[in-house]
Design a protein around this motif. Structure first.
Motif, PDB file in Angstrom:
ATOM      1  N   GLU A  39       0.838  -1.192   0.000  1.00 29.10           N
ATOM      2  CA  GLU A  39       0.000   0.000   0.000  1.00 29.10           C
ATOM      3  C   GLU A  39       0.876   1.246   0.000  1.00 29.10           C
ATOM      4  O   GLU A  39       1.872   1.316   0.716  1.00 29.10           O
ATOM      5  N   PRO A  40       0.537   2.251  -0.804  1.00 29.80           N
ATOM      6  CA  PRO A  40       1.362   3.463  -0.852  1.00 29.80           C
ATOM      7  C   PRO A  40       1.293   4.227   0.469  1.00 29.80           C
ATOM      8  O   PRO A  40       0.342   4.089   1.239  1.00 29.80           O
ATOM      9  N   GLU A  41       2.309   5.064   0.691  1.00 30.43           N
ATOM     10  CA  GLU A  41       2.342   5.859   1.909  1.00 30.43           C
ATOM     11  C   GLU A  41       1.226   6.883   1.882  1.00 30.43           C
ATOM     12  O   GLU A  41       0.937   7.481   0.856  1.00 30.43           O
ATOM     13  N   LYS A  42       0.613   7.095   3.053  1.00 30.93           N
ATOM     14  CA  LYS A  42      -0.445   8.090   3.150  1.00 30.93           C
ATOM     15  C   LYS A  42       0.175   9.417   3.540  1.00 30.93           C
ATOM     16  O   LYS A  42       1.037   9.477   4.402  1.00 30.93           O
ATOM     17  N   THR A  43      -0.291  10.476   2.881  1.00 29.07           N
ATOM     18  CA  THR A  43       0.215  11.799   3.176  1.00 29.07           C
ATOM     19  C   THR A  43      -0.503  12.350   4.402  1.00 29.07           C
ATOM     20  O   THR A  43      -1.730  12.458   4.394  1.00 29.07           O
ATOM     21  N   PRO A  44       0.239  12.690   5.441  1.00 29.23           N
ATOM     22  CA  PRO A  44      -0.432  13.269   6.607  1.00 29.23           C
ATOM     23  C   PRO A  44      -0.896  14.685   6.306  1.00 29.23           C
ATOM     24  O   PRO A  44      -0.400  15.348   5.396  1.00 29.23           O
ATOM     25  N   PHE A  45      -1.829  15.177   7.087  1.00 29.20           N
ATOM     26  CA  PHE A  45      -2.383  16.512   6.946  1.00 29.20           C
ATOM     27  C   PHE A  45      -3.033  16.717   5.582  1.00 29.20           C
ATOM     28  O   PHE A  45      -2.859  17.755   4.954  1.00 29.20           O
ATOM     29  N   GLY A  46      -3.789  15.748   5.111  1.00 26.76           N
ATOM     30  CA  GLY A  46      -4.447  15.859   3.818  1.00 26.76           C
ATOM     31  C   GLY A  46      -5.449  16.992   3.777  1.00 26.76           C
ATOM     32  O   GLY A  46      -5.469  17.790   2.840  1.00 26.76           O
ATOM     33  N   LEU A  47      -6.284  17.093   4.794  1.00 26.39           N
ATOM     34  CA  LEU A  47      -7.300  18.139   4.829  1.00 26.39           C
ATOM     35  C   LEU A  47      -6.650  19.510   4.992  1.00 26.39           C
ATOM     36  O   LEU A  47      -7.072  20.492   4.378  1.00 26.39           O
TER      37      LEU A  47
END
Length: 88
Positions: A39-47
């Protein structure tokens, strides 16, 4: 020369089995051997990043609109009439 290329393409297309023609592979989700990628890395602080991109765009757009409206009114290209303001 073109004839030899054409015969080579025809023989290659006959060698591909029907199963390989029907199966579609997405190289973005699998490796060439068919294993599923992690699974690809999730970008924090998306919102937060969306808000930081939208708010300046809205502010810049509002400033441009205000300047254009002032320019149009100063040059009498668009002057709102008093009748348009009647809400009664």
């Amino acid at each position: 020369m073109a004839l030899t290329r054409l015969t080579r393409l025809v023989t290659q297309s006959k060698n591909i089995s029907r199963h390989e023609q029907l199966v579609q592979r997405r190289s973005a989700t699998t490796t060439p051997t068919g294993a599923i990628l992690p699974e690809p890395e999730k970008t924090p602080f998306g919102l937060l990043s969306i808000v930081c991109a939208v708010v300046p765009g809205l502010l810049i757009g509002a400033a441009i609109s205000k300047n254009i409206a002032n320019f149009l009114e100063e040059n009498e290209l668009f002057v709102p009439s008093d009748d348009d303001d009647d809400d009664d």
